[in-house]
Scaffold this motif. Sequence first.
Motif, mmCIF file in Angstrom:
data_model
loop_
_atom_site.group_PDB
_atom_site.id
_atom_site.type_symbol
_atom_site.label_atom_id
_atom_site.label_comp_id
_atom_site.label_asym_id
_atom_site.label_seq_id
_atom_site.Cartn_x
_atom_site.Cartn_y
_atom_site.Cartn_z
ATOM 1 N N UNK A 80 29.142 40.068 38.565
ATOM 2 C CA UNK A 80 29.214 39.947 40.020
ATOM 3 C C UNK A 80 29.666 38.542 40.419
ATOM 4 N N UNK A 81 29.209 37.534 39.698
ATOM 5 C CA UNK A 81 29.635 36.166 40.004
ATOM 6 C C UNK A 81 31.122 35.978 39.726
ATOM 7 N N UNK A 82 31.617 36.581 38.649
ATOM 8 C CA UNK A 82 33.056 36.509 38.369
ATOM 9 C C UNK A 82 33.840 37.202 39.480
ATOM 10 N N UNK A 83 33.355 38.360 39.930
ATOM 11 C CA UNK A 83 34.035 39.080 41.008
ATOM 12 C C UNK A 83 34.112 38.239 42.274
ATOM 13 N N UNK A 91 36.262 40.673 37.466
ATOM 14 C CA UNK A 91 35.840 40.610 36.070
ATOM 15 C C UNK A 91 36.732 41.480 35.194
ATOM 16 N N UNK A 92 37.109 42.665 35.687
ATOM 17 C CA UNK A 92 37.962 43.549 34.891
ATOM 18 C C UNK A 92 39.326 42.913 34.620
ATOM 19 N N UNK A 93 39.890 42.272 35.628
ATOM 20 C CA UNK A 93 41.178 41.613 35.440
ATOM 21 C C UNK A 93 41.072 40.435 34.491
ATOM 22 N N UNK A 94 39.976 39.694 34.583
ATOM 23 C CA UNK A 94 39.782 38.560 33.679
ATOM 24 C C UNK A 94 39.657 39.021 32.238
#
Length: 516
Positions: A80-83, A91-94
């Motif tokens: 959630x923090x990455x999003x 997060x999925x793209x990362x």
Amino acid sequence: MTSSAAPPPAGERAEVDTLRRDLEGADFTLESVHALVGDVASGALHREQRLPAMRAARRQDHPAAVLLRLFMLGDHVTRAEVDRALPATGADGAVRLGLVRTAGEADGDLASAVVDLRPYAAADAAGTALWWVASDLGELATGAVLHADHVLGIGGASLTLAQVTVRTPRRRTLDLGTGCGVQALHAARHSEHVVATDISARALGFAAFNARLAGVDLELREGSMLEPVAGETFDLVVSNPPFVITPAAAYDAGLPVMEYRDGGRGGDDLVQDLVSSVGEHLAPGGVAQLLGNWEHHAGEDWRERVGAWLPEGCDAWVVEREVQDPAEYAELWLRDGGMRPELDRGGYEAAYAAWLADFEARGVEGVGFGCVLVQRPATARAPWRRLEEVTGPVRQPLGPHVAATLAVRERLAELDDAALAGLRPVRSADVTEEHHLTPGDADPQVLQLRQGGGLGRVVRPGTLVAGAVGACDGELSLGQIAGALAALLEVPADDVAAELLPAARELLVDGFLHLA
């Protein structure tokens, strides 16, 4: 040798463009990071200590604080923090880009960095550079010894080379041993075409990603040293090669081999070969600038040793910035290789002894570090050479000073003394005159000129030349100044010119004077 498990990050241009916009939106910059964690934590981070910055970043939910924890400090954050920090990438793209891995797909599942990704800002002769640069995670984040094919991020040597490089427009530039690609990124700002080479396929993968993230087009070629550009010439060659001098016995004692620093050659042979052969790859007027180590041998001036490497028919300027004794040198690269006495005293001391024994056997008393410049003259003239020690602090970026020096040498090569006497030089604004005298004396015992910029040179010119420098305001020619001084001192004008003109050449070359 062990290999890094993770492949370099990669993605389509649209995905990488999205990431760049997210990083911009997160204000993930050096200034922002410094402001978030404060002076104390920033200072500790500069010393490779992450804890103060980690504590400060964990107390904040700013997107840049999350990215700092994730990519620079090796901390775990939630998906959630990455999003939130990278809203368009997510997060999925990362994960798809090869930047992070996650423990699951829920918001609360943890994410960890696969690579180091950090903001980069530097001033060079072309202006201020602002990028994000990916490399392998370092010891600060992982707490582990680096792998053999570790791709280094931007270190002190990289910054030194970037700041000393000339940035005049170039048609073709070569970055030899590009690593993560930072020199190639700098060169792309003033070059029509940039070729970047490396023996490491992983390094080229990182360079490709960083170029795409910066919106730059590079031509990448895999291969050792100058082999990938055989028969080609360039207007600029830059290189931070694997110049570390490591005895084979140190590897036998457990020191890991590092592609980014170890060229697999004996002594300083790799730097010698590069210096002696790079002139063949320079177009007329082309310049090569590289960093290197060279050995100081007992009974031999280092200038003679390195001077013998310089290619025939080319100008050359070698500046030694530092000398380490054998023990200091071994300790530096043992630490860099992750060997420490508190972790493995036996292995550490065996590798240390191997270094000392190798240097003793070959009569090596020290190792110099510095910059080498080679230039192929654009016109038919005698080449010039200068090998010197400059160990004091210098004001960066040095690129403009280097470019100005090359330009004024080219101009002066065309001028005899009569033409030189017609020039109207100007004293550089950073030059000050100092008088040193015993209290109570009317006349100084020492008179010297000090340069505030450039290489910070200090010269002791003598009263006549110092007086001439004071008169250099662009209004009078050197010949007129010589005539005025001759009349004032009541000495023959030819005698004044004989002292002034050679000194003026040197002062112009060193930047104490410049041509309006």
